[in-house]
Write a protein that holds these residues in place. Structure first.
Motif, short mmCIF file in Angstrom:
data_model
loop_
_atom_site.label_atom_id
_atom_site.label_comp_id
_atom_site.label_asym_id
_atom_site.label_seq_id
_atom_site.Cartn_x
_atom_site.Cartn_y
_atom_site.Cartn_z
N GLU A 1 0.83 -1.20 0.00
CA GLU A 1 0.00 0.00 0.00
C GLU A 1 0.86 1.25 0.00
O GLU A 1 1.91 1.33 0.65
N GLU A 2 0.41 2.24 -0.78
CA GLU A 2 1.09 3.53 -0.87
C GLU A 2 0.06 4.63 -0.69
O GLU A 2 -1.14 4.39 -0.76
N CYS A 3 0.53 5.86 -0.47
CA CYS A 3 -0.36 7.02 -0.49
C CYS A 3 0.47 8.25 -0.81
O CYS A 3 1.70 8.22 -0.73
N ASP B 1 -3.59 11.39 0.75
CA ASP B 1 -3.74 10.50 1.91
C ASP B 1 -4.66 9.31 1.68
O ASP B 1 -5.11 8.66 2.63
N GLU B 2 -4.94 8.99 0.42
CA GLU B 2 -5.78 7.82 0.09
C GLU B 2 -4.87 6.65 -0.28
O GLU B 2 -4.07 6.75 -1.20
N THR B 3 -4.99 5.54 0.43
CA THR B 3 -4.12 4.40 0.17
C THR B 3 -4.53 3.69 -1.12
O THR B 3 -5.71 3.63 -1.46
N TYR B 4 -3.54 3.16 -1.80
CA TYR B 4 -3.79 2.44 -3.05
C TYR B 4 -2.66 1.43 -3.28
O TYR B 4 -1.62 1.47 -2.61
N GLN B 5 -2.91 0.53 -4.22
CA GLN B 5 -1.90 -0.42 -4.66
C GLN B 5 -1.85 -0.40 -6.18
O GLN B 5 -2.80 0.04 -6.84
#
Length: 275
Positions: free
Chosen positions: A32-34, A70-74
């Motif tokens: 996960e990144e943001c 600040d929204e996590t994503y992959q």
């Protein structure tokens, strides 16, 4: 060694433009990144999939992706070859002037409701003009800022972009077709071949694609090929070879199709980015 190569092309405080190239080594979902700011990402080469919760988006040259702060994503790369994107960060007050309220979530924090919009050929051409102009140091700061704002305005405009609205199942089917098309842009696909890969009938595929993307599948594929031409015009000397490499039957076919979509021939566009 990092799989990313990032080059800052412009940073004025109001607008930051970066060229981001990813080798695509991560075939499955990444960690996960943001991001600490809202990014507008314009893929111009290759393809990847962005995962936000249970929502997936295929990112290729027909799309703008919104990365909310600040929204996590992959990210995953189901198709080999990696990707390259033009990444824009617009000062928030300016960005609010460019985007309609209907596209944003309610609340004080600027956040897009959907993570992707389909852009039109004019926006694709602006991506190429901005990137080539900055990377070749031909565009002055004021010109580049104006181009960037014009690109964002057009890419978020209700009349000049398209927000796909469909059930999760239909969107997933269409996304699978997009990945197949992106796996080999120069291939002369048939409906039967794509439908067989997706697992539906050719008739059903064409109906679903039209409903989700509001354009025929063949035209979507054509725009992907022409967007690749925009990317490569800076490095090809022989435009006949470029057209053939992208699956066009002849230079005249390539040139006429390019002009019909972008309003100028490949040679004219090439001269504009080499001025």
């Amino acid at each position: 060694m990092s799989q990313f190569k990032v080059e800052t092309l412009l940073d004025t405080g109001t607008i930051r433009v970066r060229d981001v190239v990813c080798s695509g080594e991560c075939r499955h979902r990444s960690a996960e990144e943001c991001t600490s700011a809202t990014h507008l990402v314009f893929p111009y080469r290759g393809v990847f999939v962005r995962h936000v919760g249970r929502n997936d988006a295929v990112a290729e040259a027909n799309q703008l992706l919104s990365f909310n702060r600040d929204e996590t994503y992959q990210v995953s790369h189901p198709v080999e070859g990696g990707d390259a994107c033009l990444d824009l960060v617009i000062e928030e007050e300016q960005l609010r002037e460019l985007v309609s309220r209907e596209q944003l979530r309610s609340g004080d924090i600027l956040a897009f409701r959907r993570q992707r919009r389909r852009i039109d050929p004019r926006a694709q051409a602006l991506v190429a003009l901005l990137r080539h102009g900055l990377s070749r140091k031909l565009a002055e700061t004021l010109e580049a800022e104006t181009l960037a704002l014009t690109l964002v305005r057009r890419s978020l405009g209700d009349r000049t972009s398209h927000e796909a609205g469909a059930s999760a199942g239909r969107q997933k089917l269409v996304d699978r077709a997009k990945l197949i098309l992106s796996s080999d842009l120069s291939r002369r696909w048939t409906l039967a071949e794509i439908a067989a890969e997706v697992g539906v009938s050719p008739v059903y595929l064409t109906q679903m694609f039209q409903q989700v993307e509001a354009m025929p599948l063949y035209r979507y594929h054509l725009r992907l090929r022409l967007a690749r031409a925009l990317d490569l015009l800076g490095s090809y000397e022989n435009l006949t070879t470029l057209g053939m490499d992208l699956g066009f039957s002849s230079h005249s076919h390539f040139s006429a199709t390019f002009k019909q979509v972008y309003g100028r021939t490949p040679a004219e566009f090439q001269r504009s980015i080499r001025r």
